[in-house]
Design an enzyme around this catalytic site. Structure first.
Site, PDB file in Angstrom:
ATOM      1  N   ASN A 106      44.173  57.123  83.829  1.00  0.00           N
ATOM      2  CA  ASN A 106      45.213  57.916  83.186  1.00  0.00           C
ATOM      3  C   ASN A 106      46.586  57.314  83.441  1.00  0.00           C
ATOM      4  OD1 ASN A 106      43.141  59.592  82.436  1.00  0.00           O
ATOM      5  ND2 ASN A 106      43.462  61.036  84.101  1.00  0.00           N
ATOM      6  N   HIS A 125      45.317  51.402  84.370  1.00  0.00           N
ATOM      7  CA  HIS A 125      45.875  51.122  83.033  1.00  0.00           C
ATOM      8  C   HIS A 125      47.383  51.306  82.990  1.00  0.00           C
ATOM      9  CE1 HIS A 125      41.597  52.209  81.470  1.00  0.00           C
ATOM     10  NE2 HIS A 125      41.664  50.985  81.949  1.00  0.00           N
TER      11      HIS A 125
HETATM   12  C1  BV8 Z   1      40.192  43.840  79.249  1.00  0.00           C
HETATM   13  C2  BV8 Z   1      46.297  52.575  78.466  1.00  0.00           C
HETATM   14  C3  BV8 Z   1      39.993  41.486  79.083  1.00  0.00           C
HETATM   15  C4  BV8 Z   1      46.963  52.641  77.130  1.00  0.00           C
HETATM   16  C5  BV8 Z   1      43.909  52.285  78.043  1.00  0.00           C
HETATM   17  C6  BV8 Z   1      33.666  44.614  79.050  1.00  0.00           C
HETATM   18  C7  BV8 Z   1      34.459  44.065  80.045  1.00  0.00           C
HETATM   19  C8  BV8 Z   1      35.836  43.943  79.854  1.00  0.00           C
HETATM   20  C9  BV8 Z   1      36.439  44.392  78.674  1.00  0.00           C
HETATM   21  C10 BV8 Z   1      35.647  44.945  77.687  1.00  0.00           C
HETATM   22  C11 BV8 Z   1      34.268  45.051  77.868  1.00  0.00           C
HETATM   23  N1  BV8 Z   1      33.761  45.632  76.748  1.00  0.00           N
HETATM   24  C12 BV8 Z   1      34.765  45.896  75.893  1.00  0.00           C
HETATM   25  C13 BV8 Z   1      35.919  45.464  76.411  1.00  0.00           C
HETATM   26  C14 BV8 Z   1      37.219  45.569  75.757  1.00  0.00           C
HETATM   27  C15 BV8 Z   1      37.967  46.861  76.080  1.00  0.00           C
HETATM   28  C16 BV8 Z   1      37.096  48.082  76.054  1.00  0.00           C
HETATM   29  O1  BV8 Z   1      36.665  48.569  77.094  1.00  0.00           O
HETATM   30  N2  BV8 Z   1      36.849  48.596  74.861  1.00  0.00           N
HETATM   31  C17 BV8 Z   1      36.060  49.800  74.740  1.00  0.00           C
HETATM   32  C18 BV8 Z   1      36.741  50.773  73.779  1.00  0.00           C
HETATM   33  C19 BV8 Z   1      34.682  49.386  74.274  1.00  0.00           C
HETATM   34  N3  BV8 Z   1      38.605  46.750  77.388  1.00  0.00           N
HETATM   35  C20 BV8 Z   1      39.829  46.216  77.418  1.00  0.00           C
HETATM   36  O2  BV8 Z   1      40.410  45.795  76.462  1.00  0.00           O
HETATM   37  C21 BV8 Z   1      40.495  46.178  78.794  1.00  0.00           C
HETATM   38  N4  BV8 Z   1      41.002  44.838  78.970  1.00  0.00           N
HETATM   39  O3  BV8 Z   1      39.155  43.943  79.765  1.00  0.00           O
HETATM   40  O4  BV8 Z   1      40.733  42.665  78.817  1.00  0.00           O
HETATM   41  C22 BV8 Z   1      40.954  40.554  79.686  1.00  0.00           C
HETATM   42  C23 BV8 Z   1      40.770  40.150  81.018  1.00  0.00           C
HETATM   43  C24 BV8 Z   1      41.675  39.259  81.560  1.00  0.00           C
HETATM   44  C25 BV8 Z   1      42.761  38.785  80.804  1.00  0.00           C
HETATM   45  C26 BV8 Z   1      42.938  39.224  79.487  1.00  0.00           C
HETATM   46  C27 BV8 Z   1      42.035  40.118  78.919  1.00  0.00           C
HETATM   47  C28 BV8 Z   1      41.706  47.090  78.861  1.00  0.00           C
HETATM   48  C29 BV8 Z   1      41.314  48.500  78.664  1.00  0.00           C
HETATM   49  C30 BV8 Z   1      42.529  49.418  78.916  1.00  0.00           C
HETATM   50  C31 BV8 Z   1      42.985  50.051  77.632  1.00  0.00           C
HETATM   51  N5  BV8 Z   1      44.074  51.006  77.900  1.00  0.00           N
HETATM   52  N6  BV8 Z   1      44.939  53.087  78.352  1.00  0.00           N
HETATM   53  C32 BV8 Z   1      47.196  54.064  76.702  1.00  0.00           C
HETATM   54  O5  BV8 Z   1      46.793  55.004  77.413  1.00  0.00           O
HETATM   55  O6  BV8 Z   1      47.828  54.215  75.634  1.00  0.00           O
HETATM   56  S1  BV8 Z   1      42.353  52.944  77.920  1.00  0.00           S
HETATM   57  C33 BV8 Z   1      42.402  54.590  77.500  1.00  0.00           C
HETATM   58  O7  BV8 Z   1      41.008  54.983  77.457  1.00  0.00           O
HETATM   59  C34 BV8 Z   1      43.015  55.540  78.489  1.00  0.00           C
HETATM   60  O8  BV8 Z   1      43.469  54.939  79.669  1.00  0.00           O
HETATM   61  C35 BV8 Z   1      41.849  56.464  78.821  1.00  0.00           C
HETATM   62  O9  BV8 Z   1      41.915  57.031  80.045  1.00  0.00           O
HETATM   63  C36 BV8 Z   1      40.771  55.460  78.745  1.00  0.00           C
HETATM   64  C37 BV8 Z   1      39.368  55.853  78.889  1.00  0.00           C
HETATM   65  O10 BV8 Z   1      39.117  56.975  78.169  1.00  0.00           O
HETATM   66  P1  BV8 Z   1      38.779  58.315  78.987  1.00  0.00           P
HETATM   67  O11 BV8 Z   1      39.789  58.494  80.057  1.00  0.00           O
HETATM   68  O12 BV8 Z   1      37.369  58.268  79.399  1.00  0.00           O
HETATM   69  O13 BV8 Z   1      39.079  59.374  77.888  1.00  0.00           O
HETATM   70  P2  BV8 Z   1      38.130  59.811  76.690  1.00  0.00           P
HETATM   71  O14 BV8 Z   1      38.946  60.600  75.742  1.00  0.00           O
HETATM   72  O15 BV8 Z   1      37.352  58.630  76.214  1.00  0.00           O
HETATM   73  O16 BV8 Z   1      37.049  60.778  77.389  1.00  0.00           O
HETATM   74  C38 BV8 Z   1      37.477  62.004  77.950  1.00  0.00           C
HETATM   75  C39 BV8 Z   1      36.275  62.532  78.700  1.00  0.00           C
HETATM   76  O17 BV8 Z   1      36.632  63.733  79.349  1.00  0.00           O
HETATM   77  C40 BV8 Z   1      35.093  62.880  77.788  1.00  0.00           C
HETATM   78  O18 BV8 Z   1      33.914  62.450  78.411  1.00  0.00           O
HETATM   79  C41 BV8 Z   1      35.127  64.409  77.714  1.00  0.00           C
HETATM   80  O19 BV8 Z   1      33.826  64.951  77.582  1.00  0.00           O
HETATM   81  C42 BV8 Z   1      35.703  64.749  79.063  1.00  0.00           C
HETATM   82  N7  BV8 Z   1      36.480  65.998  79.117  1.00  0.00           N
HETATM   83  C43 BV8 Z   1      37.298  66.519  78.175  1.00  0.00           C
HETATM   84  N8  BV8 Z   1      37.892  67.637  78.661  1.00  0.00           N
HETATM   85  C44 BV8 Z   1      37.430  67.804  79.938  1.00  0.00           C
HETATM   86  C45 BV8 Z   1      36.533  66.749  80.239  1.00  0.00           C
HETATM   87  N9  BV8 Z   1      35.904  66.639  81.425  1.00  0.00           N
HETATM   88  C46 BV8 Z   1      36.168  67.582  82.363  1.00  0.00           C
HETATM   89  N10 BV8 Z   1      37.019  68.618  82.144  1.00  0.00           N
HETATM   90  C47 BV8 Z   1      37.660  68.757  80.956  1.00  0.00           C
HETATM   91  N11 BV8 Z   1      38.501  69.795  80.759  1.00  0.00           N
END
Ligand code: BV8
Ligand code: ZN
Length: 317
Positions: A106, A125
């Site tokens: 977050n 992040h």
């Molecule tokens: C990188 C900042 C390489 C910006 C964010 C494998 C390895 C490495 C990389 C990858 C890989 N596979 C894919 C990738 C690429 C990519 C990636 O992961 N893509 C995904 C979509 C497939 N990763 C990257 O690009 C990362 N970089 O690895 O680069 C590299 C290495 C070296 C040099 C150069 C490059 C960077 C990723 C960071 C992206 N930035 N945030 C911003 O916020 O604007 S990520 C963003 O998603 C937020 O930070 C957020 O927190 C994060 C994750 O999402 P969640 O927090 O899980 O939120 P979400 O809405 O998805 O889920 C909410 C959950 O809560 C749900 O489960 C829901 O049921 C639950 N919930 C809801 N309400 C409640 C609750 N639970 C309890 N109580 C409640 N009340």
């Protein structure tokens, strides 16, 4: 919220008492009860845009004004939000156990505002309240800037009247203030996920670079100090986490709170913890979002279904 099954609560509490090395991974669901929309839930849309499509370097270079409006809106929302009981419960556990570290995805600043010990909180992040200069030869960066709005052009609501920064014309400010107050009062009735304080059907004014935050050292365009998709996580943060993991052959417990475990490499820390013997406790509204999906948990793990702001204080007490 259905009561936590007593047997689960008991077995978890017994294990928690015996645990010293504890790791937590936090996601947007932790802050949902503080009124901040999650990324992939209903709130994952900002106006007519998918939030993840704006959290990229490409989006910023293509339209820095739009991306800055997105981040200014999220800064504004995060500043209006308050840490919930789960943020405080995690901060309290960290104060009691120096061997408990938290990895937060977050960027909303709420864990820090709950007085979570900074040396035990790793922001994977980045933060909405940090900036970096985009100037090629400039290393300017700043932390914990809570100014809102950052520039008059980024005042919320971003359509309609906003003060003309080039004159000392106060009417614009008065009108914006009035709009702001009207929006504040109207937003009270709306649930957090619907709360989109800028009407998605009113086109945003296209902001020019001169309207946007500038570097005080080189005059270059500042960018939000968050990690965008396709960008590496902060190496210093990754090293500190790796050092903690390497310090001992064991990790006793991993808490996975309010995350869809879809974003990497953050999601990968569960595997590291398991390799070191950790039992995993998942707190989520949706069992399908447990690491590895609904059937991804091991026999000794726990799944606590419900709102993190209620469950986390309950299981950590
Ligand atoms: C990188 C900042 C390489 C910006 C964010 C494998 C390895 C490495 C990389 C990858 C890989 N596979 C894919 C990738 C690429 C990519 C990636 O992961 N893509 C995904 C979509 C497939 N990763 C990257 O690009 C990362 N970089 O690895 O680069 C590299 C290495 C070296 C040099 C150069 C490059 C960077 C990723 C960071 C992206 N930035 N945030 C911003 O916020 O604007 S990520 C963003 O998603 C937020 O930070 C957020 O927190 C994060 C994750 O999402 P969640 O927090 O899980 O939120 P979400 O809405 O998805 O889920 C909410 C959950 O809560 C749900 O489960 C829901 O049921 C639950 N919930 C809801 N309400 C409640 C609750 N639970 C309890 N109580 C409640 N009340
Ligand atoms: Zn600069």
């Amino acid at each position: 919220m259905p009561p936590i099954p007593a047997a689960d609560l008991q077995s978890f509490s017994e294990h928690l008492q015996k645990s010293t090395r504890i790791l937590a991974l936090l996601g947007a669901g932790l802050s949902a009860s503080s009124g901040l929309p999650t990324f992939r839930g209903a709130g994952g849309m900002w106006r007519t845009f998918d939030a993840t499509s704006l959290a990229t370097p490409e989006a910023f270079s293509e339209n820095p004004g739009l991306v800055w409006q997105f981040y200014s809106y999220r800064r504004h929302m995060a500043l209006k939000a308050k840490p919930n009981r789960a943020h405080y419960a995690l901060a309290k556990l960290a104060k009691m156990n120096k061997n408990f570290i938290t990895l937060s995805q977050n960027v909303d600043g709420l864990s820090s505002r709950a007085d979570h010990p900074a040396e035990q909180l790793h922001l994977l992040h980045g933060s909405l309240f940090d900036f970096r200069c985009t100037g090629f030869y400039c290393n300017y960066s700043t932390k914990d800037d809570f100014t809102d709005p950052l520039t008059p052009a980024l005042a919320i609501p971003t359509q309609g009247v906003h003060p003309d920064p080039s004159t000392d014309d106060k009417t614009g400010e008065e009108a914006t203030k009035a709009l702001y107050e009207a929006m504040e009062s109207s937003s009270k009735e709306r649930t957090p996920t619907e709360l989109d304080i800028s009407d998605p059907f009113v086109p945003l004014p296209s902001l020019q670079v001169e309207d946007l935050p500038k570097c005080p050292e080189c005059g270059g365009l500042l960018r939000p100090g968050v990690v965008w998709f396709g960008e590496g996580l902060p190496s210093q943060t990754l090293r500190a986490i790796d050092d903690w993991i390497a310090e001992s052959p064991r990790i006793d417990l991993m808490l996975v709170i309010g995350t869809s475990s879809k974003v990497w490499p953050a999601a990968g820390y569960v595997d590291y913890a398991r390799e070191k013997g950790a039992r995993v406790a998942v707190i989520n509204m949706d069992r399908n979002d447990a690491p590895g999906g609904a059937n991804g948990l091991d026999a000794g793990d726990w799944f606590f279904e419900g709102d993190a702001s209620e469950i986390v204080p309950e299981i950590l007490k």
